[in-house]
Write an enzyme that holds these catalytic residues in place. Sequence first.
Site, PDB file in Angstrom:
ATOM      1  N   ASP A  11       0.846  -1.191   0.000  1.00  0.00           N
ATOM      2  CA  ASP A  11       0.000   0.000   0.000  1.00  0.00           C
ATOM      3  C   ASP A  11       0.886   1.246   0.000  1.00  0.00           C
ATOM      4  O   ASP A  11       1.713   1.419   0.892  1.00  0.00           O
ATOM      5  CB  ASP A  11      -0.879  -0.035   1.253  1.00  0.00           C
ATOM      6  CG  ASP A  11      -2.086   0.868   1.152  1.00  0.00           C
ATOM      7  OD1 ASP A  11      -3.115   0.545   1.749  1.00  0.00           O
ATOM      8  OD2 ASP A  11      -1.983   1.914   0.487  1.00  0.00           O
ATOM      9  N   ASP A 101      -3.569   2.543  -5.502  1.00  0.00           N
ATOM     10  CA  ASP A 101      -2.417   2.607  -4.596  1.00  0.00           C
ATOM     11  C   ASP A 101      -2.228   1.345  -3.763  1.00  0.00           C
ATOM     12  O   ASP A 101      -1.530   1.363  -2.756  1.00  0.00           O
ATOM     13  CB  ASP A 101      -2.552   3.817  -3.662  1.00  0.00           C
ATOM     14  CG  ASP A 101      -3.802   3.735  -2.792  1.00  0.00           C
ATOM     15  OD1 ASP A 101      -4.602   2.814  -2.985  1.00  0.00           O
ATOM     16  OD2 ASP A 101      -3.963   4.598  -1.916  1.00  0.00           O
ATOM     17  N   GLU A 102      -2.834   0.243  -4.167  1.00  0.00           N
ATOM     18  CA  GLU A 102      -2.870  -0.923  -3.298  1.00  0.00           C
ATOM     19  C   GLU A 102      -2.906  -2.198  -4.129  1.00  0.00           C
ATOM     20  O   GLU A 102      -3.555  -2.242  -5.172  1.00  0.00           O
ATOM     21  CB  GLU A 102      -4.166  -0.829  -2.489  1.00  0.00           C
ATOM     22  CG  GLU A 102      -4.177  -1.523  -1.183  1.00  0.00           C
ATOM     23  CD  GLU A 102      -5.562  -1.405  -0.575  1.00  0.00           C
ATOM     24  OE1 GLU A 102      -6.066  -2.419  -0.105  1.00  0.00           O
ATOM     25  OE2 GLU A 102      -6.134  -0.308  -0.608  1.00  0.00           O
TER      26      GLU A 102
END
Length: 428
Positions: A11, A101-102
């Site tokens: 993350d 973002d993960e």
Amino acid sequence: MVGVRAILHADLDAFYASVEQRDDVALRGRPVVVGGGVVLAASYEARARGVRGGMGGGQAARLCPEAVVVAPRWDAYVEASARVRAIMEEAAPEVEPVSIDEAYLDVTGLERIGRTPAGVGAWLRRVVRREVGLPLTVGGASTRMLAKIACGAAKPDGLRVLAPGDELAFLRARPVGAVPGIGPATMERLSAFGIATVGDLAGLPEETLVAWFGAHAGGWFHRIAHNRDGTPVRRGRARRSFGAQAALGRGPHAPALVDARLLGLADRVTRRMREKGRAGRTITLRVRFGDYEAITRSRTLPLRTAESAVVLATARELLAGVRGEVAARGLTLVGVAVSGLQADDAPLQLALPLDEDADGTWPDEPDDPRAVDEALDAVRERFGTAALTRGALLRAGAAPPAWLGPADLVEAADGAPRSGQSPASSPA
DNA sequence: TCTGGGGTCCTAGGACCC
DNA sequence: TCTGGGGTCCTAGGACCC
């Protein structure tokens, strides 16, 4: 240890804000807020002052007046995300992005070639920092759920890979709210039974949990309490819906302006669908009233569509159905979504047989049977559709006249895909 | 907390069919 | 004609996530 997997959850920390700090030296070490009216991302300096994502801009300014507010630069975020993803693909055979973002990585079996989960995690963090210039936090465990919880515990800019022998103790010490999927409402329900931690959950037999919370939720609680989360890491999950919405402010809003917003939303959604070569059958209108209570209204069409005019006409109808409510309570948001996405080769509804100008009458039955074709053409023209289905006409409130036989209408079986018959959607 | 925008999944009731 | 069960689809709402 057959069957034991090794999962990483990676993350990017305060992603948008970190990109801004990376690209502007003057922002480093300072509280940064991305987004104006609402906080899209807050740097850790801003978070230390209480600023959170989703918060209104005014409140963020009160909490942290010295924060630097910057407008989002989507291109930069997409580019950074793609570079990070490429690095992940080098690190693991199976990578599942969950958002910009993960991502989850399955690193099971890589120890055979000398790569431990912790080693892969450290490598990822190092390379992302060096090549992309962004802080990345990585969590690792034998299940997705626990990898994500470990990641959350390691933030920011950290690495936490749980050894198999430490997993249950770590998990059971966490509050139930740390489990992804347990939010405020579920926490409240659990709390009513005196359950505050995952350990509390683990102390109860499955039958008890099922009796209290039902087969589905109870079974799930039991599984997570014992770290049995078999959800695999898989790449390329097909998208299930496309949507767009617009907040309107408290109003009042002239109907013409609301209609213009609806048109813009229908255009935006269908343009994205066409770009992806997708089409869907269920149109959902979302309305939020002046008191912020939200409702949805939906309609399923006989055929898939990705056409703006079809989606707009349906959304208008659905909105008309709640016109009284809107007039009485006000309107603060409208949204349009299309779901029921099917395989790409299923037939499309070219236009919906809805015509606001139509007077609701059908042509009279032609005296000359040979004129039926002409009449049918007239019907098609009036309803603006190539695929004229009985279902479509009925849904439009336009029952076909008796003289129009079934053979004159395209039967749904010819076109409308029935779920279970059409092949599964391919990854988008 | 005076409130964005994009999604996912689950539940439950009613219609309809066999 | 009545009764029953099972399955699928549609609609609406809720919870949750980033």
